[in-house]
Motif scaffolding. Structure first.
Motif, short mmCIF file in Angstrom:
data_model
loop_
_atom_site.label_atom_id
_atom_site.label_comp_id
_atom_site.label_asym_id
_atom_site.label_seq_id
_atom_site.Cartn_x
_atom_site.Cartn_y
_atom_site.Cartn_z
N ASP A 116 0.80 -1.22 0.00
CA ASP A 116 0.00 0.00 0.00
C ASP A 116 0.84 1.27 0.00
O ASP A 116 0.38 2.32 -0.48
N GLN B 276 -5.48 4.94 1.71
CA GLN B 276 -6.13 4.17 0.65
C GLN B 276 -6.56 2.80 1.11
O GLN B 276 -7.47 2.20 0.57
N THR C 72 1.96 -8.02 -5.99
CA THR C 72 1.52 -6.63 -5.93
C THR C 72 1.33 -6.05 -7.34
O THR C 72 0.35 -5.35 -7.61
N SER D 144 -5.29 -2.62 -5.88
CA SER D 144 -4.92 -2.24 -4.52
C SER D 144 -5.94 -2.69 -3.48
O SER D 144 -5.59 -3.05 -2.36
N ARG E 60 -5.41 -6.55 -2.41
CA ARG E 60 -4.07 -7.04 -2.12
C ARG E 60 -4.06 -8.05 -0.98
O ARG E 60 -3.35 -9.05 -1.03
#
Length: 393
Positions: A123, A190, A322, A327, A330
């Protein structure tokens, strides 16, 4: 290295402290079970099998939960905290059942923390630094993995084999790791803002084709990646004395630690699949070496090269996960990868044992080498344009 996000450094130090204490315990636990608690080898194997299977299953749930909840830090704290809090069970154990409970708790904690921890690193890390970030964490983790057993050996000699005192001392780095995690980690915004509902098929459909190919690579390769116990048995068979066997693992972890960050950094510059392919090929060559080695010097060299294989592959594989994952998914992707690896490792050692016993000691290494080559071929099926763009996204 200085430009990496502070979370990467802190999680690396947390891993170092945790592995330091965990490996202190694990390096002497079989001896404690047999010589102090009177357990037989079947009991020892059963405890370890249950413990590792537990970690494999929990990882997928913790990864999905971290995506749904959007709070990776709390899950990581819970995982590391549980592993530390069960250490007193080792100290007070007077029956193998208490060791089973402690190992179950420790591995449950590991299963709980791995996917959220990896997602926390992903992240906060730009695409061009992912290899370096995962490589650095792996290097720091491995420092603890080889320092812990060394300290345990020293304490065994200096305390007159006082197992319980060593178990108690192992609580100190475990406690410090939780404190560092609580104080030092900042949850990125995020990770909180993009909540995903768990276990929806649409979530899995968002994972790229390249990710599923990588999952197949991990499955095939880890069917070859049987327990290090067979490497130790082979080393002893070729002529390394039992008293020197622990040093073989120290050499392996030393080269692993020294190589993880440089190879991770290199993967950011020349492409991750190239580095991972080299790592898989090196694994195949090392296993061929174990199959045909006939003197101790060859075995010492092979353990060192095996550590280089780990440096080439472990952190780079996580960086590739990744690269190929949205995102918001993940945690799920890391958890699923860990689950597949764990489930593949369970039959791998059983197959190796059967080949060793009913064919010959060289057979498991030869089969393992072929499976590693097969996994490398599958990896190369990922389209060239995707592989070249790994570090650009």
């Amino acid at each position: 290295m200085k430009s990496l996000h502070r979370n990467v450094w802190i999680l690396g130090c947390v891993s170092l402290l945790t592995d330091f204490g965990t490996k202190m315990i694990q390096s002497i636990l079989p001896l404690f079970l047999v010589s102090v608690l009177g357990a037989n080898l079947i009991t020892v194997g059963l405890i370890e099998g249950i413990a590792e299977a537990t970690a494999s299953v929990v990882k997928i749930f913790s990864g999905v939960l971290s995506d749904y909840w959007g709070r990776r830090k709390e899950l990581a704290i819970a995982g590391y905290g549980l592993s530390a809090l069960v250490i007193p069970f080792f100290v007070l154990a007077n029956h193998p059942i208490w060791i089973l409970i402690a190992r179950f708790g420790d591995r449950f904690g590991k299963g709980l923390r791995v996917a959220p921890r990896n997602a926390l690193i992903a992240d906060v890390t730009p695409a061009g630094q992912r290899g370096a970030a995962f490589g650095l964490r792996q290097s720091l983790d491995t420092i603890g993995a080889f320092a812990g057993p060394l300290v345990a050996i020293i304490l065994m000699y200096s305390t007159g084999q006082n197992y319980r005192l060593i178990f108690a001392i192992a609580f100190i780095p475990g406690f410090l790791s939780i404190l560092l995690l609580i104080v030092g980690i900042q949850e990125p915004r995020q990770a909180i803002s993009q909540k995903q509902s768990p276990w929806q098929w649409n979530n899995f459909k968002q994972l790229k084709k390249e990710y599923w190919t990588l999952l197949l690579v991990a499955l095939v390769f880890n069917l070859a990646n049987f327990s290090d116990a067979f490497l130790i048995l082979r080393a002893n068979q070729v002529g390394i004395s039992q008293s020197l066997i622990p040093l073989s693992l120290v050499i392996m972890n030393l080269t692993y630690s020294l190589s993880s960050y440089p190879f991770g950094l290199l993967s950011d510059r020349m492409g991750r699949t190239k580095i991972l392919s080299i790592g898989l090929l090196l694994f195949a060559l090392v296993y061929l070496g174990f199959a045909f080695a006939n003197n101790p010097l060859q075995i010492w060299v092979l353990f060192g090269v095996y550590g280089l294989h780990l440096g080439l592959s472990q952190g780079v594989l996580l960086a590739l996960v990744t690269d190929y994952t949205p995102s918001a998914l993940r945690g799920t992707a890391f958890g699923l990868m860990s689950l597949v690896i764990g489930l593949a490792l369970l039959p791998a050692s059983g197959l190796a044992g059967l080949l060793w016993q009913f064919v010959n000691p060289q057979a498991p290494f030869l089969v393992g080498s072929l499976l590693a080559i097969a996994s490398m071929v599958i990896l190369l099926l990922i389209p060239n344009n995707t592989r070249e763009d790994n570090v650009k996204r």
